[in-house]
Design a protein around this motif. Structure first.
Motif, PDB file in Angstrom:
ATOM      1  N   ASP A  53      -3.540  -4.060   0.639  1.00 24.30           N
ATOM      2  CA  ASP A  53      -4.376  -5.038  -0.071  1.00 24.30           C
ATOM      3  C   ASP A  53      -4.337  -4.793  -1.570  1.00 24.30           C
ATOM      4  O   ASP A  53      -4.311  -5.745  -2.370  1.00 24.30           O
ATOM      5  CB  ASP A  53      -5.822  -4.951   0.419  1.00 24.30           C
ATOM      6  N   ARG A  54      -4.342  -3.529  -1.980  1.00 20.83           N
ATOM      7  CA  ARG A  54      -4.298  -3.203  -3.405  1.00 20.83           C
ATOM      8  C   ARG A  54      -2.996  -3.705  -4.042  1.00 20.83           C
ATOM      9  O   ARG A  54      -3.011  -4.260  -5.135  1.00 20.83           O
ATOM     10  CB  ARG A  54      -4.433  -1.698  -3.583  1.00 20.83           C
ATOM     11  N   VAL A  55      -1.895  -3.519  -3.349  1.00 21.29           N
ATOM     12  CA  VAL A  55      -0.597  -3.968  -3.868  1.00 21.29           C
ATOM     13  C   VAL A  55      -0.559  -5.482  -3.972  1.00 21.29           C
ATOM     14  O   VAL A  55      -0.119  -6.055  -4.985  1.00 21.29           O
ATOM     15  CB  VAL A  55       0.547  -3.454  -2.972  1.00 21.29           C
ATOM     16  N   VAL A  56      -1.029  -6.167  -2.933  1.00 21.01           N
ATOM     17  CA  VAL A  56      -0.998  -7.641  -2.927  1.00 21.01           C
ATOM     18  C   VAL A  56      -1.849  -8.212  -4.060  1.00 21.01           C
ATOM     19  O   VAL A  56      -1.426  -9.112  -4.798  1.00 21.01           O
ATOM     20  CB  VAL A  56      -1.474  -8.176  -1.564  1.00 21.01           C
ATOM     21  N   VAL A  57      -3.068  -7.696  -4.218  1.00 19.40           N
ATOM     22  CA  VAL A  57      -3.955  -8.201  -5.277  1.00 19.40           C
ATOM     23  C   VAL A  57      -3.393  -7.858  -6.651  1.00 19.40           C
ATOM     24  O   VAL A  57      -3.461  -8.663  -7.595  1.00 19.40           O
ATOM     25  CB  VAL A  57      -5.370  -7.626  -5.101  1.00 19.40           C
ATOM     26  N   GLY A  58      -2.796  -6.665  -6.777  1.00 19.25           N
ATOM     27  CA  GLY A  58      -2.190  -6.288  -8.059  1.00 19.25           C
ATOM     28  C   GLY A  58      -1.041  -7.207  -8.434  1.00 19.25           C
ATOM     29  O   GLY A  58      -0.917  -7.632  -9.587  1.00 19.25           O
ATOM     30  N   LEU A  59      -0.180  -7.550  -7.455  1.00 18.69           N
ATOM     31  CA  LEU A  59       0.930  -8.474  -7.721  1.00 18.69           C
ATOM     32  C   LEU A  59       0.409  -9.866  -8.061  1.00 18.69           C
ATOM     33  O   LEU A  59       0.961 -10.554  -8.930  1.00 18.69           O
ATOM     34  CB  LEU A  59       1.848  -8.538  -6.506  1.00 18.69           C
ATOM     35  N   PHE A  60      -0.660 -10.279  -7.391  1.00 15.80           N
ATOM     36  CA  PHE A  60      -1.253 -11.580  -7.685  1.00 15.80           C
ATOM     37  C   PHE A  60      -1.742 -11.635  -9.133  1.00 15.80           C
ATOM     38  O   PHE A  60      -1.528 -12.624  -9.844  1.00 15.80           O
ATOM     39  CB  PHE A  60      -2.409 -11.843  -6.711  1.00 15.80           C
ATOM     40  N   GLY A  61      -2.390 -10.567  -9.590  1.00 14.30           N
ATOM     41  CA  GLY A  61      -2.841 -10.528 -10.978  1.00 14.30           C
ATOM     42  C   GLY A  61      -1.696 -10.513 -11.958  1.00 14.30           C
ATOM     43  O   GLY A  61      -1.762 -11.142 -13.029  1.00 14.30           O
ATOM     44  N   THR A  62      -0.607  -9.832 -11.583  1.00 14.79           N
ATOM     45  CA  THR A  62       0.561  -9.777 -12.473  1.00 14.79           C
ATOM     46  C   THR A  62       1.152 -11.158 -12.720  1.00 14.79           C
ATOM     47  O   THR A  62       1.675 -11.446 -13.800  1.00 14.79           O
ATOM     48  CB  THR A  62       1.628  -8.846 -11.856  1.00 14.79           C
ATOM     49  N   VAL A  63       1.083 -12.015 -11.710  1.00 14.97           N
ATOM     50  CA  VAL A  63       1.574 -13.393 -11.856  1.00 14.97           C
ATOM     51  C   VAL A  63       0.937 -14.070 -13.065  1.00 14.97           C
ATOM     52  O   VAL A  63       1.566 -14.872 -13.757  1.00 14.97           O
ATOM     53  CB  VAL A  63       1.290 -14.198 -10.568  1.00 14.97           C
ATOM     54  N   PHE A  64      -0.310 -13.741 -13.354  1.00 15.77           N
ATOM     55  CA  PHE A  64      -1.019 -14.379 -14.455  1.00 15.77           C
ATOM     56  C   PHE A  64      -0.824 -13.651 -15.786  1.00 15.77           C
ATOM     57  O   PHE A  64      -1.167 -14.185 -16.826  1.00 15.77           O
ATOM     58  CB  PHE A  64      -2.516 -14.471 -14.128  1.00 15.77           C
ATOM     59  N   VAL A  65      -0.274 -12.441 -15.738  1.00 13.42           N
ATOM     60  CA  VAL A  65      -0.035 -11.692 -16.967  1.00 13.42           C
ATOM     61  C   VAL A  65       1.341 -12.015 -17.567  1.00 13.42           C
ATOM     62  O   VAL A  65       1.508 -12.047 -18.789  1.00 13.42           O
ATOM     63  CB  VAL A  65      -0.144 -10.171 -16.703  1.00 13.42           C
ATOM     64  N   VAL A  66       2.321 -12.289 -16.695  1.00 12.95           N
ATOM     65  CA  VAL A  66       3.693 -12.497 -17.157  1.00 12.95           C
ATOM     66  C   VAL A  66       3.819 -13.620 -18.185  1.00 12.95           C
ATOM     67  O   VAL A  66       4.580 -13.498 -19.144  1.00 12.95           O
ATOM     68  CB  VAL A  66       4.630 -12.730 -15.952  1.00 12.95           C
ATOM     69  N   PRO A  67       3.110 -14.771 -18.058  1.00  8.09           N
ATOM     70  CA  PRO A  67       3.234 -15.801 -19.089  1.00  8.09           C
ATOM     71  C   PRO A  67       2.932 -15.286 -20.494  1.00  8.09           C
ATOM     72  O   PRO A  67       3.568 -15.713 -21.459  1.00  8.09           O
ATOM     73  CB  PRO A  67       2.209 -16.858 -18.656  1.00  8.09           C
ATOM     74  N   ALA A  68       1.976 -14.370 -20.623  1.00  7.43           N
ATOM     75  CA  ALA A  68       1.667 -13.814 -21.943  1.00  7.43           C
ATOM     76  C   ALA A  68       2.858 -13.039 -22.492  1.00  7.43           C
ATOM     77  O   ALA A  68       3.154 -13.084 -23.687  1.00  7.43           O
ATOM     78  CB  ALA A  68       0.443 -12.913 -21.864  1.00  7.43           C
ATOM     79  N   VAL A  69       3.568 -12.323 -21.603  1.00 12.72           N
ATOM     80  CA  VAL A  69       4.767 -11.587 -22.025  1.00 12.72           C
ATOM     81  C   VAL A  69       5.852 -12.564 -22.465  1.00 12.72           C
ATOM     82  O   VAL A  69       6.519 -12.375 -23.490  1.00 12.72           O
ATOM     83  CB  VAL A  69       5.268 -10.685 -20.878  1.00 12.72           C
ATOM     84  N   GLN A  70       6.049 -13.642 -21.697  1.00  8.69           N
ATOM     85  CA  GLN A  70       7.047 -14.649 -22.052  1.00  8.69           C
ATOM     86  C   GLN A  70       6.733 -15.276 -23.408  1.00  8.69           C
ATOM     87  O   GLN A  70       7.626 -15.490 -24.234  1.00  8.69           O
ATOM     88  CB  GLN A  70       7.094 -15.735 -20.982  1.00  8.69           C
ATOM     89  N   VAL A  71       5.478 -15.587 -23.642  1.00 12.78           N
ATOM     90  CA  VAL A  71       5.068 -16.181 -24.907  1.00 12.78           C
ATOM     91  C   VAL A  71       5.304 -15.219 -26.066  1.00 12.78           C
ATOM     92  O   VAL A  71       5.759 -15.610 -27.145  1.00 12.78           O
ATOM     93  CB  VAL A  71       3.586 -16.610 -24.835  1.00 12.78           C
ATOM     94  N   ALA A  72       5.001 -13.942 -25.883  1.00 15.62           N
ATOM     95  CA  ALA A  72       5.220 -12.946 -26.935  1.00 15.62           C
ATOM     96  C   ALA A  72       6.707 -12.847 -27.282  1.00 15.62           C
ATOM     97  O   ALA A  72       7.085 -12.762 -28.451  1.00 15.62           O
ATOM     98  CB  ALA A  72       4.693 -11.592 -26.485  1.00 15.62           C
ATOM     99  N   ILE A  73       7.570 -12.883 -26.268  1.00 10.89           N
ATOM    100  CA  ILE A  73       9.014 -12.834 -26.515  1.00 10.89           C
ATOM    101  C   ILE A  73       9.466 -14.069 -27.284  1.00 10.89           C
ATOM    102  O   ILE A  73      10.256 -13.987 -28.221  1.00 10.89           O
ATOM    103  CB  ILE A  73       9.777 -12.713 -25.184  1.00 10.89           C
ATOM    104  N   ALA A  74       8.947 -15.235 -26.898  1.00 15.76           N
ATOM    105  CA  ALA A  74       9.309 -16.472 -27.598  1.00 15.76           C
ATOM    106  C   ALA A  74       8.868 -16.434 -29.050  1.00 15.76           C
ATOM    107  O   ALA A  74       9.565 -16.923 -29.935  1.00 15.76           O
ATOM    108  CB  ALA A  74       8.677 -17.673 -26.893  1.00 15.76           C
ATOM    109  N   ALA A  75       7.705 -15.839 -29.317  1.00 22.66           N
ATOM    110  CA  ALA A  75       7.214 -15.754 -30.701  1.00 22.66           C
ATOM    111  C   ALA A  75       8.123 -14.890 -31.555  1.00 22.66           C
ATOM    112  O   ALA A  75       8.399 -15.196 -32.719  1.00 22.66           O
ATOM    113  CB  ALA A  75       5.794 -15.182 -30.708  1.00 22.66           C
ATOM    114  N   VAL A  76       8.639 -13.798 -30.971  1.00 16.09           N
ATOM    115  CA  VAL A  76       9.516 -12.898 -31.722  1.00 16.09           C
ATOM    116  C   VAL A  76      10.885 -13.531 -31.955  1.00 16.09           C
ATOM    117  O   VAL A  76      11.489 -13.390 -33.021  1.00 16.09           O
ATOM    118  CB  VAL A  76       9.659 -11.554 -30.976  1.00 16.09           C
TER     119      VAL A  76
END
Length: 354
Positions: A53-76
């Motif tokens: 359950d911890r792994v599944v919920v952690g991966l679910f949260g990561t799904v929402f973090v990745v867009p911020a990483v993509q946006v940061a890369i695009a800004a650079v």
């Protein structure tokens, strides 16, 4: 009334709309990122989640973090487009520099710090900047040799004034913000490779992207019409209208000429189309462009209004030129233009081979 104010750029309204959309985008991004980080944090700190359950919920949260990483890369990665060409110094080309500096003064924008000729069928005025375009550094005017080869001085003045018009009243700062934010929004909506699992967040950002781009493209179309009005008031309505009407034919004929040109030098070697300006001018003058069947209508994501609409709007202004423009062909503003064209062709070839 000044040329800038008379152009009625509507900067206040456009800036307000753009600022609200940009603020909404970053607010949406922040909310999604916060939710993702909070979910991941809870997965690894809340004792209710164990093992799988911890792994599944952690991966679910990561799904929402990745867009911020993509946006940061695009800004650079965001950079202003670079055009291969030959930079012209004031000492080598004093007539051209005086010509453009006079137009800049009439448009009430800072004079350029660089003038570059290219083999592109276009012109541009670009400011290198920092802090999302709010601090200007270098100001460059790009002039395409195909335009100089076939337009007269009044028409090229209209083209230059149009490009300078995008820097009047802070337009370039607004454009920098909307373009950069658009890049970041695209980064959060486009799926690549293993990131296909991000469809949850993509649906949210794609819905917002539809609103964002429909609004910002409408702003860009207003900017184009405002830049046309400024060009008409400075270079004259007739010169501006005829330059606009010529642009589609220049674009079409130069593409054909560049592919089919067989001109040779006196030594019998093939001559690069970018260097054969006299040949291109003859080719252009013998060409015709079929009119489209029926009126061309605006589309939601067009960055420019239909050309017929732009020409009609310029004719409606009915303004004579407000600056003294020398008569003659635009190419005559260049000293030793054949040598400049040959150097530009060589630079263009080198850039393409990289």
């Amino acid at each position: 009334m000044s040329a800038n104010k008379g152009a009625d750029m509507g900067l206040g309204i456009r800036a307000t709309v753009a600022a609200l959309l940009i603020a909404l985008f970053y607010g949406l991004l922040g909310a999604v990122t916060w939710f993702g980080v909070a979910t991941v944090h809870r997965a690894f700190t809340d004792p209710a989640y164990l093992g799988k359950d911890r792994v599944v919920v952690g991966l679910f949260g990561t799904v929402f973090v990745v867009p911020a990483v993509q946006v940061a890369i695009a800004a650079v990665k965001r950079r202003a487009p670079a055009y291969a060409g030959v930079e012209l110094s004031p000492d080598a080309q004093p007539e051209l520099w005086r010509f453009i500096e006079t137009l800049a003064g009439a448009c009430e924008v800072p004079a350029p710090t660089r003038i570059v000729v290219t083999a592109q069928v276009s012109a541009a005025a670009q400011s290198s900047a920092a802090l999302f375009g709010t601090l200007r550094r270098e100001r460059t005017v790009y002039l395409g040799l195909p335009l100089l080869a076939v337009l007269d001085t009044a028409q090229i003045a209209a083209v230059v004034c149009h490009e300078l018009g995008h820097h009047a009243g802070g337009d370039s700062r607004l454009t920098a913000l909307t373009y950069r934010s658009g890049d970041m929004l695209l980064a959060a909506t486009i799926r690549r490779g293993k990131l296909r699992m991000l469809s949850l967040t993509q649906g949210l950002f794609q819905a917002f992207a539809g609103v964002y781009f429909s609004m910002t493209f409408a702003l860009r179309r207003r900017q184009e019409l405002a830049a046309d009005r400024l060009a008409a008031r400075v270079a004259g309505s007739e010169a501006t209208a005829t330059a606009l009407e010529a642009l589609p034919l220049i674009t079409a004929t130069y593409a054909v000429f560049a592919q089919s040109n067989r001109t040779r030098t006196s030594a019998g070697e093939p001559l690069d189309p970018a260097a054969d300006l006299a040949g291109y001018r003859d080719f252009f003058e013998s060409a015709t462009l079929a009119a489209p069947d029926g009126p061309v209508r605006r589309r939601l994501f067009d960055s420019h209004p239909p050309m017929a609409e732009r020409v009609a709007a310029v004719h409606g202004i009915g303004s004579p030129p407000t600056v003294s423009i020398p008569s003659g062909q635009a190419i005559d503003l260049l000293r030793m233009w054949a040598e400049v064209a040959a150097a530009t062709a060589q630079v263009t070839r080198s850039a393409r081979s990289r």
